[in-house]
Design a protein around this motif. Structure first.
Motif, short mmCIF file in Angstrom:
data_model
loop_
_atom_site.label_atom_id
_atom_site.label_comp_id
_atom_site.label_asym_id
_atom_site.label_seq_id
_atom_site.Cartn_x
_atom_site.Cartn_y
_atom_site.Cartn_z
N ARG A 1 -15.68 -2.96 1.55
CA ARG A 1 -16.15 -2.24 0.09
C ARG A 1 -15.79 -2.22 -1.14
O ARG A 1 -16.18 -2.93 -2.12
CB ARG A 1 -15.84 -1.25 0.86
N ALA A 2 -14.24 -3.01 -0.97
CA ALA A 2 -13.95 -3.27 -2.66
C ALA A 2 -14.12 -4.24 -3.01
O ALA A 2 -14.23 -4.43 -4.37
CB ALA A 2 -12.34 -3.69 -2.35
N MET A 3 -14.14 -5.18 -2.88
CA MET A 3 -14.93 -7.22 -3.53
C MET A 3 -16.53 -6.50 -3.81
O MET A 3 -16.95 -6.94 -4.83
CB MET A 3 -14.43 -7.37 -2.27
N VAL A 4 -17.17 -5.91 -2.42
CA VAL A 4 -18.34 -6.08 -2.91
C VAL A 4 -18.86 -4.87 -4.27
O VAL A 4 -19.07 -5.76 -5.65
CB VAL A 4 -19.57 -5.51 -2.13
N VAL B 1 -22.37 9.83 3.19
CA VAL B 1 -20.52 9.39 3.01
C VAL B 1 -21.21 7.79 3.45
O VAL B 1 -20.21 7.42 3.70
CB VAL B 1 -20.42 10.42 4.13
N PHE B 2 -22.11 7.11 3.70
CA PHE B 2 -21.66 5.56 4.01
C PHE B 2 -21.60 4.37 2.97
O PHE B 2 -21.12 5.05 1.81
CB PHE B 2 -22.90 4.64 4.70
N ASP B 3 -21.70 3.11 3.16
CA ASP B 3 -20.91 2.46 2.40
C ASP B 3 -21.81 2.83 1.48
O ASP B 3 -21.00 2.41 -0.21
CB ASP B 3 -21.65 1.08 2.85
N GLY C 1 -12.48 1.35 8.40
CA GLY C 1 -11.60 1.22 7.15
C GLY C 1 -9.95 1.80 7.10
O GLY C 1 -9.59 2.52 7.94
N LEU C 2 -8.97 1.08 6.38
CA LEU C 2 -8.12 1.17 6.02
C LEU C 2 -7.42 2.55 6.00
O LEU C 2 -6.42 3.74 6.19
CB LEU C 2 -6.94 0.14 5.46
N GLY C 3 -8.27 2.77 4.99
CA GLY C 3 -7.61 4.17 4.59
C GLY C 3 -8.90 5.53 5.82
O GLY C 3 -7.68 6.45 5.37
#
Lengths: 273, 263, 247
Positions: A79-82, A133-135, A218-220
């Motif tokens: 998610r972060a990189m996209v 609430v998704f990607d 996800g980590l969060g």
């Protein structure tokens, strides 16, 4: 990283000294970790307030063994990189458009200058309302946050290209296309990279927050689940995992910067900060 | 028309429009003719518009009133017939010495083998052998300016426009570069227009020195300064020293006037 | 006046398009209530004090956390530049924690201090401290050796030099670091209030969203966004005053 106000020393002594200082830095990290373990075991704090380092490491080990760690890390990174890449490409293109077209500048300049300092995270509920609430809504939030520093840096970078540089290239026969790709963009690259270096950690911050709020993998999300079940070992394991990912990303970006800007003065002066 | 001048500057005015504040007349009715292979220095106090005039000849700024003709044709934009060298070098910092010199040759579409050889020839000419793969940030000021000169000479302009090229160098390097430039100029003769505010430099290098007045910029006088440039003691010769002194007084008046007007 | 109106015309244009799209029901009115409804909801919330009371507690948290981070961060950064042992002890920790996505601290501060003001203030303090520290460190480190030497030759002792030379020359970078911290404080405030809180802007946004009163939710979202923007503008005006000597 030298302190001010120190006398120059002969080379051999200097090398010895800098090795000692480098060793002292490692000691400082070791001290921090030891202090954590000791305080946790001493009984001053409850294990809920501060679980022992060993317990946290064990938890991380178990996460890694079960495969959860790999899944959560890759989902968060994805998610972060996209989001970061969309913001990077979109931001540079928009910044270039604003530098070249007066109409684009007229329209986007107030939006950027008002939008940049806004806490965009407040719009999260609106984005959830629109996109679920998704990607897609998580990545939208990341782009929304990370694009501003990239646009601002690109505009400043292109404005800052010396006119003599452009004149020299035109003198040697460069046309408009060549000026843009061969002169303006390379000359603007150091400042654009600085914008990207602001956008990258921002992407990760927003990725973690959106995961905490919307749940899921996800980590969060994993950290939030642990928090709901009052599992503080899980929460601290999450912090360590996220810290490692953040550290790796920032270091990777610095490495890319040094590679790309090998010609730039800074890379000659500071081989490894 | 063999005797006709190569560069004709005919009653050129130029208005400088700052982003804020009133516009300033930077050049007022400037006329000048420069012959083929002549070395002319434009000399004057700062703010006299000498660099502006150079940029107009280069085609980087538009000529609004009056005309500038090169070989009988009006200047309409930059072109490879006129090469420019700037005070702060304007090297592409992301290209090596060789890459900088190759850039102009690539734009001209010269075949690879030929341009590689030509680049090395000019690196040789300015004495940068062994530094061809260095980036500008690794070079000293003098070496940067050698690279810039080689880069401009390499694409073969007939006219060399130099904008205070040695202004950013220390005194020793500057003296060295001056004699170096003369050596190169004698080997590859070109028309040179050289902007400077250093009187001795102007007299030493140029065949003629155009002294400019400040605010608005006008050409005040043109002084003949042909000396035997190969004489190693020329800087101490009586005639040379007197010429420098004469021009120095002309410039000093202008500098004082310019100061007074600013206050 | 006319010039700034022309400059911000695109924003007014967007506002007009918003109103039009919502009024013509081109999108569902839950997803996008008309701007005029949002403004009406905002006025109602100001009148009954809902917005102001929640806003006051949010601003208190952000202000307290930020003030702490500026004081501690400046002291740490200058200490790191001025005393080598401090540098050796702290620099590795700063390097490790600086890239940490600060939002990861939210659950930890809740574990330590619960759901109230304390955990938010601690979060904002911890999250905003490092940009200030790094700004102060870089600024103080770059204070020119000649200035330090000339101050010393004029008889300044170490403490005087710190105050007279190092702090002023650290100021531009320090103020820049504080600006980053200011932006971060809003992000952390809203995130943490959205996740766990019983009052504050973020709580109000979440509460109104869950209730389905979207016009009021939009009103709060834009209030927060505007406050973040306004805080940055005011801060920049303050910085320009502080750095007059640089021009």
């Amino acid at each position: 990283m030298a302190a001010i106000d120190q006398a120059p020393a002969p080379p051999a002594l200097r090398i010895l000294r800098s090795t000692l200082w480098a060793g002292a830095r490692l000691v400082s990290i070791a001290l921090l970790l030891t202090a954590w373990e000791l305080v946790a075991r001493s009984g001053i704090v409850t294990p809920f307030q501060l679980p022992a380092l060993s317990a946290v490491l064990e938890r991380i080990w178990n996460d890694a063994a079960s495969g959860d760690l790999a899944i959560n890390t890759s989902v968060t990174l994805y998610r972060a990189m996209v989001g970061f890449f969309i913001a990077a490409v979109g931001g540079v293109v928009l910044g270039m458009a604003m530098s070249r077209s007066a109409a684009a500048r007229w329209f986007f300049d107030p939006i950027i200058s008002v939008g940049f300092p806004m806490p965009k995270i407040a719009f999260l509920p609106v984005v959830i309302l629109w996109l679920g609430v998704f990607d897609i809504s998580k990545i939208t939030m990341i782009v929304f946050d990370a694009i501003f520093p990239v646009v601002a840096a690109t505009v400043i970078a292109i404005q800052g290209v010396e006119r003599e540089l452009i004149w020299s290239a035109r003198n040697m026969g460069a046309g408009q296309r060549e000026l843009l790709w061969q002169i303006v963009l390379p000359a603007a690259l150091p400042t654009i990279m600085t914008g990207l270096q602001v956008a990258l950690p921002l992407s990760l911050i927003v990725a973690v927050v959106t995961e905490m709020l919307m749940g899921g993998y996800g980590l969060g999300g994993a950290m939030m689940t642990a928090s709901r079940f009052a599992n503080s070992t899980g929460v601290f394991a999450g912090i360590v995992e996220i810290a490692v990912v953040g550290y790796a990303l920032v270091k990777a970006m610095a490495l890319i910067r040094r590679r790309l800007l090998i010609w730039h003065q800074e890379s000659q002066n500071f081989p490894s900060p | 028309m063999a005797s006709a001048a190569q560069i004709i500057i005919d009653r050129v005015n130029h208005l400088y429009r700052p982003p804020r504040g009133r516009e300033v007349l930077a050049l007022d009715q400037v006329s000048l003719e420069v012959a083929n292979r002549e070395f002319v220095a434009l000399l004057g106090p700062s703010g006299c518009g000498k660099s502006t005039l150079l940029y107009l000849i280069g085609g980087f700024l538009p000529v609004e009133t009056g005309a500038i003709l090169i070989d009988g044709e009006k200047v309409a934009g930059p072109g490879p017939d006129r090469g420019i060298v700037f005070q702060h070098f304007a090297l592409f910092p992301w290209k090596t010495v060789r890459g900088n010199i190759l850039y102009g040759l690539e734009r001209q579409g010269m075949p690879k083998e030929e341009r590689e050889k030509r680049a090395m020839d000019f690196i040789e000419l300015v004495g940068l052998h062994g530094f061809e793969d260095s980036y500008p940030s690794q070079l000293s000021g003098g070496m940067k300016q050698r690279t810039a000169i080689a880069r401009t000479l390499a694409f073969g302009p007939d006219i060399l426009l130099m904008d205070e090229p040695f202004g950013a160098l220390d005194a020793q390097t500057r003296a060295l570069m001056q004699s170096e430039l003369l050596r190169i100029w004698q080997r590859t003769p070109k028309t040179v227009i050289f902007v400077t505010h250093d009187v001795q430099e102007a007299v030493y290098l140029a065949d003629r020195v155009a002294v400019m007045s400040a605010r608005p910029g006008r050409i005040k006088t043109i002084v003949d300064t042909k000396f035997d440039k190969n004489d190693p003691d020329i800087l101490k010769a009586k005639a040379f020293v007197e010429k420098v002194d004469e021009i120095w007084h002309l410039v000093r008046e202008e500098a004082i006037k310019a100061q007074g007007k600013r206050a | 006046m006319k010039q700034s109106l022309l400059r911000y015309l695109p924003l007014l244009l967007l506002a007009a398009i918003w109103e039009l799209v919502a009024r013509l029901e081109l999108v569902s009115s839950t997803a996008l209530p008309p701007l005029s409804d949002v403004i009406a909801a905002w006025i109602d919330m100001i009148k009954d004090g809902e917005l102001t009371s929640n806003g006051a507690s949010s601003l208190y948290r952000a202000g307290a956390g930020l003030a702490l981070s500026v004081i501690v961060g400046t002291a740490l950064g200058i200490g790191m530049a001025w005393w080598k042992p401090v540098n050796v002890l702290l620099a590795p920790m700063v390097e490790i924690f600086y890239p940490l996505p600060k939002s990861a601290l939210i659950p930890v501060t809740v574990i330590w201090l619960g759901f109230g003001d304390g955990s938010k203030i601690l979060l904002i303090f911890l999250g905003c401290m490092l940009p200030v520290t790094v700004g102060a460190f870089n600024g103080a480190r770059s204070s020119e050796q000649v200035l330090v030497w000339s101050a010393r030759s004029m008889g300044a002792n170490r403490l005087r030099m710190l105050w007279d030379v190092v702090l002023p020359s650290a100021m531009p970078e320090l103020l820049n670091g504080i600006r980053t911290a200011l932006a971060l404080s809003f992000i952390l405030l809203v995130s943490s209030e959205l996740i766990v809180a019983q009052k504050g802007f973020g709580y109000l946004i979440g509460f109104l969203g869950a209730n389905g009163t979207y016009d009021a939710m939009y009103a709060v979202v834009f209030t927060v966004a505007f406050l973040g923007f306004a805080a940055d503008r005011v801060y920049q005006m303050f910085v320009q005053r502080m750095l007059l000597w640089r021009q």
